[in-house]
Design a protein around this motif. Structure first.
Motif, PDB file in Angstrom:
ATOM      1  N   VAL A 190       3.029  -5.440  -7.042  1.00 35.59           N
ATOM      2  CA  VAL A 190       3.196  -5.898  -5.659  1.00 35.59           C
ATOM      3  C   VAL A 190       3.016  -7.418  -5.568  1.00 35.59           C
ATOM      4  O   VAL A 190       3.751  -8.100  -4.866  1.00 35.59           O
ATOM      5  CB  VAL A 190       2.224  -5.153  -4.721  1.00 35.59           C
ATOM      6  CG1 VAL A 190       2.163  -5.801  -3.348  1.00 35.59           C
ATOM      7  CG2 VAL A 190       2.647  -3.688  -4.599  1.00 35.59           C
ATOM      8  N   GLN A 191       2.035  -7.938  -6.329  1.00 38.84           N
ATOM      9  CA  GLN A 191       1.796  -9.385  -6.295  1.00 38.84           C
ATOM     10  C   GLN A 191       2.441 -10.118  -7.459  1.00 38.84           C
ATOM     11  O   GLN A 191       3.008 -11.193  -7.290  1.00 38.84           O
ATOM     12  CB  GLN A 191       0.280  -9.663  -6.267  1.00 38.84           C
ATOM     13  CG  GLN A 191      -0.066 -11.119  -6.037  1.00 38.84           C
ATOM     14  CD  GLN A 191      -1.471 -11.358  -5.498  1.00 38.84           C
ATOM     15  OE1 GLN A 191      -2.001 -12.436  -5.628  1.00 38.84           O
ATOM     16  NE2 GLN A 191      -2.075 -10.376  -4.869  1.00 38.84           N
ATOM     17  N   LYS A 218       5.377  -7.422  -1.253  1.00 37.80           N
ATOM     18  CA  LYS A 218       5.168  -8.863  -1.074  1.00 37.80           C
ATOM     19  C   LYS A 218       6.460  -9.700  -1.114  1.00 37.80           C
ATOM     20  O   LYS A 218       7.162  -9.749  -0.116  1.00 37.80           O
ATOM     21  CB  LYS A 218       4.105  -9.374  -2.039  1.00 37.80           C
ATOM     22  CG  LYS A 218       2.707  -8.835  -1.657  1.00 37.80           C
ATOM     23  CD  LYS A 218       1.564  -9.731  -2.091  1.00 37.80           C
ATOM     24  CE  LYS A 218       0.291  -9.408  -1.334  1.00 37.80           C
ATOM     25  NZ  LYS A 218      -0.604  -8.460  -1.990  1.00 37.80           N
ATOM     26  N   ALA A 277       0.838  -1.207   0.000  1.00 47.10           N
ATOM     27  CA  ALA A 277       0.000   0.000   0.000  1.00 47.10           C
ATOM     28  C   ALA A 277       0.870   1.253   0.000  1.00 47.10           C
ATOM     29  O   ALA A 277       0.594   2.213  -0.722  1.00 47.10           O
ATOM     30  CB  ALA A 277      -0.924  -0.009   1.219  1.00 47.10           C
TER      31      ALA A 277
END
Ligand SMILES: *Cc1c(COP(=O)(O)O)cnc(C)c1O
Length: 399
Positions: free
Chosen positions: A225-226, A252, A106
């Motif tokens: 991020v993923q 991550k 985030a």
């Protein structure tokens, strides 16, 4: 007693914002997790795409231990060698010229959103502050990132919603084009939507977004991020598309479970971040950046990503086979590399539960999907082991 009730009773001092199962684990080793009774689970959730190198990876553990005995944190008032080294390596292996470090996905997205605004201000277009985002997106849980994600279930009760996001359907280039106005600053997209159900963007969409950004002076901002850090079989998912962003968010798997996030950018963009404009107390501290460097040691080693691609292809072929054998349970398989989704005909939660009963941990996603996110260090044998468990669960559910 229901599992939900039991877990609430066991954790009355915790806020109730998670629907936890009553499972807990004591130890991890590679692709496996072990509970208190010694029962072994194959971990294909990876702490939601975080433990890319599996649990207790010896190289990462060693790096953490050695740094822990030396120095943890000094703040960004000083030079941090491990942070400089991590930035240099991320830059050398990506489109980017510079990096900023934070502690979560985030926050990495917040940094991107702030960069979009300050960049446009910096180049003389302060009226441009709006960001185009996509349906089913997930960018985090801060006030700005829930606004970017635009999901009613994440926004409800948290109004007023942060201003400045225009959401259009994912993978629909014309919709993105129509949303561009005189106040648009950037387009923010996950090349492969994760929480949204493992949906890869099409090539035409990604190429088209890049062209739109170039034509209109917008920033192309990728939330990896993923899907970043080797998950799709390339270090970054954008490499599959041959489309370079201007800014990118990572977190991550970057720290394999140690909290660390990064925002990478082209120099023309990061030039706007002069001293005092943005910051983080913990961001890029010695522990975090030492661990992330250890993760990179492994991921950048010869053959690592090639192996992810090979095993991704194998797993995909096996899962396609299972889907074909049990069409009443699995409708289709989608994804890239070791970021795969089983789109279910039964409730995804039922498949997750059946899999867990058989010793395979997964995680659900939007669109009635079960995410299959094995550690990137998985072996061929473990792929076969997982497929046997998935077949067993499907056989059960097909009855
Ligand atoms: C998990 C995730 C985030 C949020 O990361 P946090 O570390 O939970 O803040 C943002 N974007 C994507 C694509 C994610 O998968």
């Amino acid at each position: 007693m229901t599992a939900a009730l039991k877990s609430n009773l066991g954790a009355a001092a915790l806020m109730g914002n998670y629907a936890r199962s009553d499972f807990s684990f004591e130890r991890g080793e590679g692709a496996y997790l072990f509970d208190q009774t010694g029962r072994r689970f194959l971990d294909f959730a990876c702490g939601i795409a975080v433990t890319g190198l599996g649990h207790a990876h010896p190289h990462v553990v060693k790096a953490l231990n050695e740094q822990a005995a030396k120095l943890w944190h000094v703040s960004n008032l000083y030079q941090i060698e491990t942070q400089i080294r991590l930035a240099e390596r991320l830059v050398a292996n990506s489109f980017a010229d510079q990096a900023f470090f934070c502690n979560s996905g985030a926050e990495a997205n917040e940094a991107m959103i702030k960069l979009a605004r300050i960049y446009q201000d910096h180049v003389g277009a302060p009226e441009r502050y709006r960001v185009i985002t996509f349906e089913n997106a997930f960018h985090g849980r801060t006030m700005a990132t829930i606004a970017a994600g635009g999901q009613p279930k994440h926004l409800k009760g948290f109004e007023p919603v942060v201003e400045g996001f225009d959401q259009v359907p994912f993978d629909e280039l014309d919709a993105a084009k129509r949303a561009i106005g005189p106040e648009t600053a950037a387009i923010l997209v996950e090349p492969v939507q994760g929480e949204g159900g493992i949906r890869p963007a099409s090539q035409a969409f990604m190429t088209g977004l890049r062209a739109l950004c170039d034509e209109h002076g917008l920033l192309l901002m990728l939330d990896e991020v993923q899907c970043g850090m080797g998950r799709t079989g390339k270090l970054f998912a954008y490499e599959w598309y041959d489309v370079e962003p201007d800014v990118m968010a990572l977190a991550k798997a970057l720290g394999n479970g140690f909290p660390v996030g990064a925002c990478l950018a082209k120099a023309k963009v990061s030039a706007a971040l002069v001293p005092g404009t943005h910051g983080s107390t913990f961001g890029g501290n010695l522990l975090a950046t030492t661990v992330a460097n250890a993760v990179l040691d492994i991921m950048l080693a010869d053959g690592f990503l090639e192996n992810v691609r090979r095993l991704g292809t194998l797993l995909r072929a096996r899962l396609d086979g299972v889907a074909k054998a049990y069409p009443g349970v699995i409708e289709s398989v989608r994804g890239m590399g070791l970021m795969l989704g089983l789109v279910c005909r039964v409730p995804a939660r039922d498949l997750l539960t059946a899999l867990r009963n058989h010793g395979l941990l997964t995680v659900t996603a939007e669109g009635n999907a079960v995410r299959i996110l094995p550690p990137l260090i998985i072996t061929e044998r473990q792929v076969e082991e997982s497929v046997a468990l998935i077949e067993k669960a499907c056989r059960e559910l097909a009855r």
